[in-house]
Design a protein around this motif. Structure first.
Motif, mmCIF file in Angstrom:
data_model
loop_
_atom_site.group_PDB
_atom_site.id
_atom_site.type_symbol
_atom_site.label_atom_id
_atom_site.label_comp_id
_atom_site.label_asym_id
_atom_site.label_seq_id
_atom_site.Cartn_x
_atom_site.Cartn_y
_atom_site.Cartn_z
ATOM 1 N N UNK A 52 -6.580 -0.593 2.456
ATOM 2 C CA UNK A 52 -6.705 -1.264 3.741
ATOM 3 C C UNK A 52 -5.787 -0.590 4.761
ATOM 4 N N UNK A 53 -6.372 0.288 5.568
ATOM 5 C CA UNK A 53 -5.609 1.029 6.575
ATOM 6 C C UNK A 53 -5.530 0.176 7.829
ATOM 7 N N UNK A 54 -4.603 -0.750 7.793
ATOM 8 C CA UNK A 54 -4.388 -1.713 8.877
ATOM 9 C C UNK A 54 -2.899 -1.837 9.165
ATOM 10 N N UNK A 55 -2.576 -2.408 10.321
ATOM 11 C CA UNK A 55 -1.183 -2.554 10.731
ATOM 12 C C UNK A 55 -0.911 -3.955 11.252
ATOM 13 N N UNK A 56 0.346 -4.376 11.155
ATOM 14 C CA UNK A 56 0.796 -5.628 11.757
ATOM 15 C C UNK A 56 1.792 -5.372 12.887
ATOM 16 N N UNK A 57 2.013 -4.104 13.208
ATOM 17 C CA UNK A 57 2.985 -3.761 14.244
ATOM 18 C C UNK A 57 2.369 -3.884 15.633
ATOM 19 N N UNK A 58 3.161 -4.306 16.584
ATOM 20 C CA UNK A 58 2.720 -4.328 17.969
ATOM 21 C C UNK A 58 2.664 -2.901 18.508
ATOM 22 N N UNK A 59 1.930 -2.740 19.566
ATOM 23 C CA UNK A 59 1.725 -1.413 20.147
ATOM 24 C C UNK A 59 3.054 -0.694 20.397
ATOM 25 N N UNK A 60 4.027 -1.389 20.976
ATOM 26 C CA UNK A 60 5.295 -0.754 21.330
ATOM 27 C C UNK A 60 6.126 -0.339 20.104
ATOM 28 N N UNK A 61 5.744 -0.828 18.932
ATOM 29 C CA UNK A 61 6.459 -0.463 17.702
ATOM 30 C C UNK A 61 5.862 0.750 17.000
ATOM 31 N N UNK A 62 4.689 1.193 17.465
ATOM 32 C CA UNK A 62 3.990 2.266 16.777
ATOM 33 C C UNK A 62 4.502 3.630 17.216
ATOM 34 N N UNK A 63 5.056 4.367 16.283
ATOM 35 C CA UNK A 63 5.524 5.734 16.534
ATOM 36 C C UNK A 63 5.217 6.587 15.317
ATOM 37 N N UNK A 64 5.268 7.893 15.490
ATOM 38 C CA UNK A 64 5.124 8.801 14.346
ATOM 39 C C UNK A 64 3.692 9.165 14.023
ATOM 40 N N UNK A 65 3.550 9.876 12.890
ATOM 41 C CA UNK A 65 2.271 10.467 12.502
ATOM 42 C C UNK A 65 1.483 9.635 11.511
ATOM 43 N N UNK A 66 2.122 8.666 10.864
ATOM 44 C CA UNK A 66 1.545 8.078 9.664
ATOM 45 C C UNK A 66 0.777 6.779 9.922
ATOM 46 N N UNK A 67 -0.274 6.600 9.150
ATOM 47 C CA UNK A 67 -1.051 5.360 9.202
ATOM 48 C C UNK A 67 -0.324 4.261 8.437
ATOM 49 N N UNK A 68 -0.556 3.021 8.832
ATOM 50 C CA UNK A 68 -0.035 1.868 8.101
ATOM 51 C C UNK A 68 -1.087 1.373 7.112
ATOM 52 N N UNK A 69 -0.644 0.761 6.036
ATOM 53 C CA UNK A 69 -1.563 0.115 5.095
ATOM 54 C C UNK A 69 -1.038 -1.278 4.759
ATOM 55 N N UNK A 70 -1.964 -2.177 4.443
ATOM 56 C CA UNK A 70 -1.639 -3.558 4.051
ATOM 57 C C UNK A 70 -1.990 -3.708 2.575
ATOM 58 N N UNK A 71 -1.040 -4.230 1.773
ATOM 59 C CA UNK A 71 -1.271 -4.335 0.329
ATOM 60 C C UNK A 71 -1.104 -5.751 -0.215
ATOM 61 N N UNK A 72 -0.675 -6.704 0.647
ATOM 62 C CA UNK A 72 -0.392 -8.056 0.154
ATOM 63 C C UNK A 72 -1.591 -8.987 0.349
ATOM 64 N N UNK A 73 -2.769 -8.555 -0.081
ATOM 65 C CA UNK A 73 -3.965 -9.397 0.017
ATOM 66 C C UNK A 73 -4.692 -9.401 -1.327
ATOM 67 N N UNK A 74 -5.628 -10.311 -1.473
ATOM 68 C CA UNK A 74 -6.482 -10.357 -2.667
ATOM 69 C C UNK A 74 -7.589 -9.318 -2.468
ATOM 70 N N UNK A 75 -7.334 -8.105 -2.932
ATOM 71 C CA UNK A 75 -8.227 -6.973 -2.651
ATOM 72 C C UNK A 75 -9.637 -7.213 -3.173
ATOM 73 N N UNK A 76 -9.780 -7.590 -4.433
ATOM 74 C CA UNK A 76 -11.104 -7.739 -5.039
ATOM 75 C C UNK A 76 -11.941 -8.790 -4.307
ATOM 76 N N UNK A 77 -11.317 -9.900 -3.960
ATOM 77 C CA UNK A 77 -12.029 -10.963 -3.255
ATOM 78 C C UNK A 77 -12.541 -10.472 -1.910
#
Length: 350
Positions: free
Chosen positions: A124-149
């Protein structure tokens, strides 16, 4: 041209996911073509599209991927419509897949790429950061969800893709995706896709990947490792892996991808040529490539009185995949791509 393409090809998006190579593995001195990164690859099942092939994650776009609800979600994190305008340079020629409304199309196809990557691999290539917090080259990922569901829900109903993000207070990390190339399946093939390829990069490899029923294997490999593995690869994957291999450092590669993302690039539509001893496909820029392509016809060019080698020797600018006695090779000579990596002259078995 887009209207002609739209009649026979389904719009889709594919995502090339890079990650830093583990420093311990790098220290072993393995022959990886000199690169310091891996690429996420999956092997499709026998029943899936491109059966048994090793491909990048991706799939067909859905109308929900362009829903206005996404803009409402993004506003909660400080983004506006003006931020979407960074996807397209006003002075750039528009690639066919982005025509009619380039900013909306760039936005929608990025959403597609991230959704399909999650459906197929649970990444899950998603982010919880606000726009002003986004810096750098790297994508964010979210891992604390029920993936299979959520994989099951999104696969069955694409509208649940935005529901997932709303409930988990995150948004697709579309600004970490960079437009890389646009491939159009030859008319001669039964399943045809107009595909936008994007590149993104993760600073660290995810702890786990939760693949789906369409995937039998998931691997992180360098371009050289997969090219020389003997695995079944589709032409776009083979070509892009060879192109990626020319940039050895992941940060340099991501910076290049980010810079070129807003520029147009040649639509890659293979045109077949019949020769005396075989067949090959010419790509844009090749001396034999038609000045005008008719997307309603097969465009096969006949040179039955000359061999593949004779046609190569008679050409000054070469950008083609030759097929002789069942063997393929990518041949490039004096070809300079527009806004992309110069792979230099090469004759490479594939």
């Amino acid at each position: 041209m887009k209207n002609i393409i739209g009649k026979s090809w389904r719009d889709s998006a594919s995502l090339i996911v890079l990650t830093k190579r583990n420093s311990e593995l790098l220290s072993r001195g393995e022959d990886r073509g000199g690169v310091n990164y891996d690429i996420l690859l999956q092997t499709r099942t026998r029943s899936a599209t491109f059966a048994n092939s090793v491909v990048f994650p991706g799939g067909v776009t859905e109308s929900e991927d362009g829903s206005p609800r996404w803009l409402e979600l993004l506003k909660a994190f400080g983004y506006t419509k003006k931020d979407l305008e960074t996807f397209h340079r006003p002075d750039s020629v528009i690639n066919p897949i982005f025509q009619n409304n380039p900013i909306q199309r760039h936005f929608q196809l990025r959403i597609t790429a991230i959704r399909e990557t999650f459906e197929e691999l649970g990444l899950l290539i998603c982010s919880r950061k606000r726009k002003e917090q986004r810096t750098g080259l790297w994508a964010d990922i979210i891992q604390d969800i029920d993936v299979k569901n959520w994989q099951s829900r999104v696969a069955n109903n694409p509208a649940d893709w935005i529901t997932l993000c709303e409930e988990h207070q995150c948004y697709p990390d579309i600004w970490s995706l960079h437009f890389w190339s646009n491939w159009l399946t030859p008319l001669t093939l039964p399943k045809r896709f107009d595909t936008a390829f994007f590149v993104t990069a993760l600073e660290n490899k995810p702890k786990s990947i939760g693949s789906s029923s369409e995937v039998v294997a998931v691997e992180w490999l360098s371009p050289a490792e997969v090219i020389h593995s003997g695995k079944e690869l589709q032409p776009p994957q083979l070509y892009e892996l060879n192109r990626l291999a020319h940039v050895k450092d992941i940060e340099e590669l991501v910076k290049f991808a980010r810079e070129k993302s807003g520029h147009d690039t040649d639509l890659i539509y293979p045109v077949f040529v019949k020769a005396k001893d075989g067949m090959f496909s010419v790509l844009p820029g090749d001396e034999l490539y038609p000045s005008s392509v008719d997307y309603n016809n097969d465009n096969i060019i006949n040179y039955k009185n000359k061999t593949v080698l004779e046609l190569r020797e008679a050409s000054k600018i070469i950008h083609r995949v030759e097929i002789v006695k069942g063997k393929y090779q990518l041949v490039i000579q004096n070809y300079k791509p527009k806004h992309h990596i110069n792979m230099e002259d090469m004759t490479y078995p594939i």
